[in-house]
Every structure is written in C-alpha cells, then in structure tokens.
Design an enzyme around this catalytic site. Structure first.
Site, PDB file in Angstrom:
ATOM      1  N   ASN A 185      28.729  17.592  42.130  1.00 33.72           N
ATOM      2  CA  ASN A 185      29.934  16.886  42.543  1.00 33.72           C
ATOM      3  C   ASN A 185      30.887  17.864  43.230  1.00 33.72           C
ATOM      4  O   ASN A 185      31.294  18.864  42.648  1.00 33.72           O
ATOM      5  CB  ASN A 185      30.605  16.264  41.311  1.00 33.72           C
ATOM      6  CG  ASN A 185      31.892  15.538  41.649  1.00 33.72           C
ATOM      7  OD1 ASN A 185      32.199  15.286  42.804  1.00 33.72           O
ATOM      8  ND2 ASN A 185      32.651  15.195  40.613  1.00 33.72           N
ATOM      9  N   HIS A 336      50.662  56.115  54.959  1.00 34.66           N
ATOM     10  CA  HIS A 336      49.700  56.904  55.719  1.00 34.66           C
ATOM     11  C   HIS A 336      48.663  57.567  54.813  1.00 34.66           C
ATOM     12  O   HIS A 336      48.901  57.856  53.653  1.00 34.66           O
ATOM     13  CB  HIS A 336      50.408  57.958  56.583  1.00 34.66           C
ATOM     14  CG  HIS A 336      51.350  58.843  55.833  1.00 34.66           C
ATOM     15  ND1 HIS A 336      52.605  58.452  55.430  1.00 34.66           N
ATOM     16  CD2 HIS A 336      51.202  60.118  55.406  1.00 34.66           C
ATOM     17  CE1 HIS A 336      53.194  59.444  54.795  1.00 34.66           C
ATOM     18  NE2 HIS A 336      52.365  60.470  54.760  1.00 34.66           N
TER      19      HIS A 336
END
Length: 422
Positions: A185, A336
């Site tokens: 289902n 960074h």
C-alpha cells in the site's frame, strides 16, 4: 477534484530536523516535500485541503491561501489519532471526489493522475521485494494474476502499470509475517464524497488510531468496488534523516541545469548544475552536478561541490571547502578548509574552519544511526552526520560517521566526536 494532503504529524523519527519545523517543510531540491506533493497533484486537483497539526502555522505561512493558482484551505488535527481521523477533519469542506496524499513523500504526478482516472474509490500499490513492513494488498479472487498476486498488463506513460480496467481490492493486511502478495500500500487513495460516512464509522485500531485501511474495509463490506492501481514510478517515504538524502538524490536525477546567478569566469560547472538568481559562485570553484546553489548562497573561492548536493538559500561555502552528496540548508556557513560528505546540515549551522566529517566506516559496514533511542542500520555504506538547527563546531573538529547533533549543540576546538550530542 479536491486534494486532501496529510501534514499533521510530528516527524519524531526525523529529529532533530523536525524540532523547529514540521516534516513536510523539509527541503528536497528547490522545494519542500509538501510543495513537491502539491505540484504532483496540480494536474488533477482543483482545490487543496491541508490537514495540519504540529507547527501548522509554519505550513500556512509557507503555502498561503493559494498554491499555483489553486485555492488552499487548512483544517487542524489537534489530536494525532490516525489517518482516517485526519481525513475526517476535512468533512466540512470537501463535497466532491477527493484524493488523499501524504505531505511528506516524493511521488511523480502520474500517481495522483492515475488515481483520479480510476473514476471512483481507488488505492495505489507498488510491488516490493519484501512487503512485510507494509500494508499488503490482496486482489479480489477473479482479478488476481496467475502468478499469485501481481498485476498483469502493460505500462502507461508516467509509471503507472496495468490495464484500463483495474483489478479490485479484496483486503489489506498490515505488516504480515507471511504476505499474501508483494503489493504494498503506497498510502495514496481516491474517494467519493460519500466516503465520509465510512470515515465516521471507522473504529479504533489495536494501535489506538483510526486508520484509512479500516475505512476501506468498511467500504468493501458496504459493496463499494475499490480499484487497485499499480504504480511503478518514484515513491519515497521520507521518514528518517538519511532518507532525505535519498529523496534529494532521486529528485536531482531529473535536474536540468541553468545559470541565473553570478559565476566567475574561471569557475567550472560540470553536468547539471543550477545557480539561482542572487547566488554567487566565486573564483576557482568546481561544481559537478547534479547540484543546486540556491538564491543568496555563495560558494568559494576554490571550493569543490559534487554529487547530489543542494546548497540552501543564503548559505556560505568557504575557501577550499569540499561538499559532497549533501543537503546544506539555509543560512549555514561552512568555514574554510572543511569537508562535508553525505550529510544533512540544518539551518544556521556554523562550521569552524577545518571541521571534517567522516562518512565511511573502517570495516566498510553500513553506517548506523540512532533513531528514537534505537540503533538503526541505515543501509548506506557512506553516511556522514545530521546536524540540527544552530549547531556550531569549533575549529578542527572531527565528526564521526553517523553522529547526530541536536539543536544548538556545540563542540570545542580540536574535538573529536564519536557519539551523538542531543
């Protein structure tokens, strides 16, 4: 036709991503899960009724009173008492045939179209290898295929299998140990307006909920013929954090690249890459699609983005950062010299410079993650971390594969984290 969209659940298995938002508003590509469902329904739905509950005000604010021209109304399911109970909340509005679709799935538009074209009450199913974790559908005896429960017939356009005359439903069994068929289902239905009588007659299940599968049994007992529509298109039930990655990977398969924002002359875009208006890709950046850089986001300089990745609105990907196969949500900053792989990073997260995410176990076994207090095998060989909204990592933090951080958790500089922090 109405579209009744169920969007009331709390999404506890998706925590911490749902601690400050309802699950249907989680992003997949350039849209939320809910918007993707509404888009899929638009070809056949004239008006939407969205059933809200947990943080429903956020859904109303995000969608508004019209979606792509279609009127939208809201009803509240204050008590999460099951799917039938949720649909019943729409009784005062819906006076015509209607579809029922969950607001936290990824589907193709062929699914609601095929249900609408079934012309009456219908249930969608899909064939799965192991149906024991699903509601399993049995076909009426004279409709069943000779091989024991699959649906014969060709495939129409858009991923819907079967003939014009659909087989009919005999029964549904929830999570059987010995499934009678392999038809699961999907959780999407078509109903006629008089189905509200059956919804009101639906009793409480053993789980203490009022469920649509019981409503279907009532309709069958009353002589209603229920068409079974087999669907073999995209269907992803996004219930756990790593499944958001799977949904993103699936949706980005269809991505068509375009550049509306700013891309430096020496940046490299390979494959299907979208750079939205207001986004900036700086010098020395390489992006290997499929990938989306959302409006207001900035990538680089000298960053590397690859795999099925979405960089959210107003996010910042810093110098020499690598982001691979990840969802990075709005206003997050990855400092960074960091690496993020196969991860889901919520809004307003800040990575200290040099933060590294591990996404692979040394023994090559699938990564495990804790969901609702239980360790779960994700089935993914590569999986990084899930970080909730507002998390901050100190510089040179190392995060182990499968680690989950709750909202606004932090790390100290140089810390190595091998356990969840919630």
């Amino acid at each position: 036709m109405y579209g009744v969209v169920l969007a009331a659940g709390r999404g506890t298995r998706m925590r911490p991503l749902t601690d400050r938002r309802p699950k249907p508003l989680l992003p997949v590509d350039d849209r939320s899960l809910l918007e993707g469902v509404l888009d899929a329904c638009l070809p056949v739905v004239d008006e939407f009724v969205i059933v809200t509950g947990y943080r429903g005000d956020a859904i109303e604010e995000a969608i508004g009173d019209r979606y792509a021209g279609a009127p939208v109304e809201y009803v509240e399911q204050a008590d999460p008492a099951g799917t039938a109970h949720a649909v019943l909340q729409a009784k005062g509005i819906v006076d015509d045939d209607f579809l029922v679709v969950n607001g936290d799935v990824v589907i193709d538009e062929s699914l609601p179209r095929s249900l609408a074209e079934a012309d009456g009450t219908a249930i969608a199913v899909t064939e799965v290898e192991d149906p024991r974790s699903y509601g399993v559908v049995s076909l009426a005896t004279d409709d069943a295929a000779a091989d024991g429960g699959t649906i014969d017939g060709g495939t129409t356009d858009g991923g819907v299998s079967g003939t014009t005359e659909h087989p009919t439903l005999e029964t549904i069994v929830e999570k059987p140990a010995d499934p009678p068929t392999n038809l699961a289902n999907v959780g999407c239905y078509a109903f006629e307006a008089d189905a509200f009588d059956a919804l009101e007659a639906t009793g409480e299940s053993e789980r203490g909920e009022y469920e649509l599968t019981e409503t279907l049994e009532i309709l069958l007992a009353d002589g209603t013929e229920i068409a079974v529509v087999e669907y073999d298109g995209r269907w992803l039930d996004v219930g756990r954090p790593w499944e958001l990655l799977e949904a993103t990977e699936a949706v980005l398969d269809d991505l068509e690249g375009r550049v509306d924002g700013e891309v430096a002359a020496d940046a490299t875009l390979e494959g299907e890459v979208v750079v939205e208006s207001g986004a900036r890709v700086r010098s020395g950046v390489t992006i290997e699609g499929p990938a989306i850089v959302r409006s207001g986001a900035e990538v680089g300089p000298n960053a590397y983005v690859r795999g099925s990745t979405v960089i959210g609105p107003d996010a910042r990907i810093g110098h020499a950062v690598e982001v691979k196969n990840s969802v990075v949500m709005a206003e997050t900053a990855i400092g960074h010299l960091s690496y993020v792989g196969d991860s889901v990073i919520d809004r307003q997260v800040n990575f200290g410079a040099g933060t590294v995410v591990a996404n692979l176990r040394h023994d090559d076994e699938p990564v495990r993650m804790t969901v609702k207090g239980e360790r779960v095998d994700t089935g993914r060989r590569k999986l990084g971390v899930v970080l909730g909204e507002g998390v901050k990592t100190g510089i040179d933090t190392n995060l182990n594969a499968g680690v989950v951080f709750g909202v606004e958790e932090t790390t100290a500089p140089g810390e190595t984290v091998t356990r969840d922090r919630r």
